[in-house]
Motif scaffolding. Structure first.
Motif, short mmCIF file in Angstrom:
data_model
loop_
_atom_site.label_atom_id
_atom_site.label_comp_id
_atom_site.label_asym_id
_atom_site.label_seq_id
_atom_site.Cartn_x
_atom_site.Cartn_y
_atom_site.Cartn_z
N GLN A 1 -36.79 70.09 -41.87
CA GLN A 1 -37.13 71.48 -41.58
C GLN A 1 -36.78 72.37 -42.78
OE1 GLN A 1 -38.80 71.75 -38.71
NE2 GLN A 1 -38.35 69.55 -38.57
N PRO A 2 -37.32 73.59 -42.83
CA PRO A 2 -36.89 74.53 -43.88
C PRO A 2 -35.38 74.70 -43.86
CG PRO A 2 -38.82 75.36 -42.72
CD PRO A 2 -38.36 74.15 -41.96
N PHE A 3 -34.76 74.71 -45.05
CA PHE A 3 -33.30 74.77 -45.17
C PHE A 3 -32.64 73.61 -44.42
CE2 PHE A 3 -34.97 79.15 -45.05
CZ PHE A 3 -34.64 79.57 -46.34
N GLY A 4 -33.32 72.45 -44.43
CA GLY A 4 -32.87 71.32 -43.64
C GLY A 4 -31.47 70.84 -43.99
N ASN A 5 -31.15 70.75 -45.28
CA ASN A 5 -29.82 70.24 -45.64
C ASN A 5 -28.73 71.19 -45.16
OD1 ASN A 5 -28.43 68.05 -47.04
ND2 ASN A 5 -27.70 69.63 -48.43
N PHE A 6 -29.00 72.49 -45.25
CA PHE A 6 -28.04 73.47 -44.73
C PHE A 6 -27.85 73.28 -43.23
CE2 PHE A 6 -27.51 77.52 -42.50
CZ PHE A 6 -26.27 77.92 -43.00
N LEU A 7 -28.94 73.03 -42.51
CA LEU A 7 -28.85 72.85 -41.06
C LEU A 7 -28.04 71.60 -40.71
CD1 LEU A 7 -32.53 73.73 -40.03
CD2 LEU A 7 -30.49 75.15 -39.75
N VAL A 8 -28.23 70.53 -41.48
CA VAL A 8 -27.46 69.31 -41.21
C VAL A 8 -25.97 69.55 -41.48
CG1 VAL A 8 -27.10 66.91 -41.90
CG2 VAL A 8 -29.42 67.80 -41.69
N TRP A 9 -25.66 70.27 -42.58
CA TRP A 9 -24.25 70.62 -42.85
C TRP A 9 -23.69 71.44 -41.69
CZ3 TRP A 9 -20.83 68.65 -45.92
CH2 TRP A 9 -21.19 68.10 -47.14
N ALA A 10 -24.47 72.41 -41.21
CA ALA A 10 -24.00 73.27 -40.12
C ALA A 10 -23.74 72.45 -38.86
CB ALA A 10 -25.03 74.37 -39.83
N VAL A 11 -24.62 71.50 -38.56
CA VAL A 11 -24.42 70.64 -37.39
C VAL A 11 -23.17 69.80 -37.56
CG1 VAL A 11 -25.35 68.61 -36.20
CG2 VAL A 11 -26.81 70.58 -36.62
N GLY A 12 -22.98 69.23 -38.74
CA GLY A 12 -21.80 68.40 -38.99
C GLY A 12 -20.51 69.18 -38.84
N VAL A 13 -20.46 70.37 -39.41
CA VAL A 13 -19.27 71.21 -39.31
C VAL A 13 -19.04 71.65 -37.86
CG1 VAL A 13 -18.23 73.41 -40.00
CG2 VAL A 13 -19.38 71.98 -41.70
N ARG B 1 -14.50 62.28 -25.40
CA ARG B 1 -15.42 63.22 -26.04
C ARG B 1 -15.05 63.45 -27.50
NH1 ARG B 1 -15.72 67.82 -21.25
NH2 ARG B 1 -17.38 66.86 -20.01
N PHE B 2 -13.74 63.55 -27.76
CA PHE B 2 -13.29 63.74 -29.14
C PHE B 2 -13.75 62.58 -30.02
CE2 PHE B 2 -9.95 62.11 -32.00
CZ PHE B 2 -10.14 63.02 -33.06
N LEU B 3 -13.58 61.35 -29.55
CA LEU B 3 -13.94 60.18 -30.34
C LEU B 3 -15.44 60.15 -30.63
CD1 LEU B 3 -11.72 57.48 -28.58
CD2 LEU B 3 -11.33 58.56 -30.81
N VAL B 4 -16.26 60.44 -29.62
CA VAL B 4 -17.71 60.45 -29.82
C VAL B 4 -18.10 61.53 -30.81
CG1 VAL B 4 -19.92 60.90 -28.70
CG2 VAL B 4 -18.22 59.46 -27.56
N LEU B 5 -17.55 62.73 -30.64
CA LEU B 5 -17.89 63.84 -31.52
C LEU B 5 -17.41 63.61 -32.94
CD1 LEU B 5 -17.06 66.68 -29.00
CD2 LEU B 5 -19.32 66.24 -30.00
N ALA B 6 -16.25 62.97 -33.09
CA ALA B 6 -15.74 62.68 -34.43
C ALA B 6 -16.68 61.75 -35.17
CB ALA B 6 -14.34 62.07 -34.34
N VAL B 7 -17.19 60.72 -34.48
CA VAL B 7 -18.13 59.79 -35.10
C VAL B 7 -19.44 60.51 -35.46
CG1 VAL B 7 -19.56 57.74 -34.69
CG2 VAL B 7 -17.16 57.76 -33.99
N LEU B 8 -19.96 61.31 -34.54
CA LEU B 8 -21.20 62.05 -34.81
C LEU B 8 -21.03 63.01 -35.97
CD1 LEU B 8 -22.59 62.89 -31.24
CD2 LEU B 8 -23.60 61.37 -32.94
N SER B 9 -19.90 63.70 -36.01
CA SER B 9 -19.65 64.65 -37.08
C SER B 9 -19.57 63.94 -38.43
CB SER B 9 -18.34 65.41 -36.82
OG SER B 9 -17.99 66.20 -37.93
N ALA B 10 -18.84 62.83 -38.48
CA ALA B 10 -18.72 62.07 -39.73
C ALA B 10 -20.09 61.59 -40.20
CB ALA B 10 -17.78 60.89 -39.54
N SER B 11 -20.93 61.16 -39.24
CA SER B 11 -22.27 60.70 -39.58
C SER B 11 -23.11 61.84 -40.15
CB SER B 11 -22.94 60.10 -38.35
OG SER B 11 -24.26 59.68 -38.63
N ALA B 12 -23.05 63.00 -39.51
CA ALA B 12 -23.84 64.15 -39.96
C ALA B 12 -23.38 64.63 -41.34
CB ALA B 12 -23.75 65.29 -38.95
N LEU B 13 -22.08 64.69 -41.55
CA LEU B 13 -21.55 65.16 -42.83
C LEU B 13 -21.88 64.16 -43.94
CD1 LEU B 13 -18.10 66.58 -41.67
CD2 LEU B 13 -20.13 67.87 -42.35
N GLY C 1 -25.47 63.03 -48.62
CA GLY C 1 -26.31 62.05 -49.29
C GLY C 1 -25.69 60.68 -49.39
N SER C 2 -24.70 60.38 -48.54
CA SER C 2 -24.02 59.08 -48.62
C SER C 2 -24.22 58.27 -47.35
CB SER C 2 -22.52 59.27 -48.88
OG SER C 2 -21.93 60.09 -47.88
#
Length: 277
Positions: free
Chosen positions: A71-83, A117-129, A134-135
């Motif tokens: 999407q437009p500004f996609g990388n920013f959106l992914v960072w925002a989701v990860g944070v 919930r914390f464990l699931v969210l921690a994994v999702l956050s690490a994946s998004a970040l 780019g890694s």
């Protein structure tokens, strides 16, 4: 001259709880709920595309992140989701340690749920970040599930451990559906405008049941993998959803569950808007 008081454990817990429920932390948690809702909404929409005949899509968090990045500004959106997911994970961790503000939030059952919930969210956050940096992080959940299961099989009693996890996931899926039917999500909601109560109930019930079905199906494949001692039998979110299209109900069942997952994403938006506390 006034003598300084030594902080008591109760005062320390009280201060920590006030910090966890501060306006800044609450705002961050609401943003995290929105981020979590975005993931579920995108997974649901991608799964719906698969049901309608698009086999190239990937209906899991990795596919959702790639769709967001386009999407437009996609990388920013992914960072925002990860944070946002990281903030929500920390908030769930505070609930696990200190107890949640909702009724019954200090019970052991609720603390364990917050821990999960914390464990699931921690994994999702690490994946998004990781994806935003780019890694990696956007890989298939199916491959990750198979690799993890293969490593667990190498542990002492690994086969039994895999089977126990599978059974627990099936139970979690069934219980998630039951909780949705019992409107348990209302415990996390503050005052909701009268005109929005019925729509929120639709989101909560339909979304919770769909999420429970996916958990139960994925857990069932883990049990099969343990019985057959074959990590290739494990299926991640994407393959678990595709399996629904192979049932007698055909793509219609996948489409119904896909819509339910998207509705669960919208429920997260409602929780962000009207969350208790």
């Amino acid at each position: 001259m006034r003598t300084a008081r030594t902080p008591t454990p109760a005062s320390v817990r009280g201060g920590a709880r006030r910090a966890a429920n501060s306006s800044a932390m609450t705002a961050a948690a609401r943003g995290g709920l929105v981020a979590y809702g975005v993931i579920y909404l995108l997974v649901g929409l991608i799964a719906l595309r698969i049901a309608l005949g698009d086999p190239e899509s990937q209906a899991d968090s990795g596919g959702a992140l790639r769709a967001l990045a386009q999407q437009p500004f996609g990388n920013f959106l992914v960072w925002a989701v990860g944070v946002g997911l990281a903030a929500l994970a920390l908030w769930r961790l505070s609930e696990a340690v200190l107890g949640a503000a909702r009724p019954g939030g200090h019970k052991t059952e609720e603390r364990l749920r917050s821990t999960g919930r914390f464990l699931v969210l921690a994994v999702l956050s690490a994946s998004a970040l990781a994806f935003a940096a780019g890694s990696g992080g956007g890989g298939s959940s199916d491959r990750r599930s198979e690799d993890l299961t293969a490593r667990v099989f190498e542990l002492p009693a690994g086969r039994w451990l895999v089977g126990a996890v599978g059974l627990a996931t099936v139970v979690l899926g069934v219980w998630s559906g039951v909780r949705a039917l019992r409107r348990e999500y209302r415990k996390e909601l503050g005052p909701v405008p009268a005109r929005m109560r019925r729509p929120v109930d639709v989101l909560g019930v339909a979304g919770g049941i769909a999420r429970g079905i996916v958990f139960a199906v994925a857990g069932g494949f883990v049990v099969v993998a343990a019985v057959r001692y074959d990590a290739d039998e494990v299926k991640g979110l994407d393959d678990s959803l595709r399996t629904l299209a192979g049932t007698p109900a055909g793509p219609w069942l996948l489409a119904a569950v896909a819509v339910g997952l998207a509705l669960y994403g919208l429920l997260m938006f409602a929780l962000a808007r009207w969350h208790r506390g």
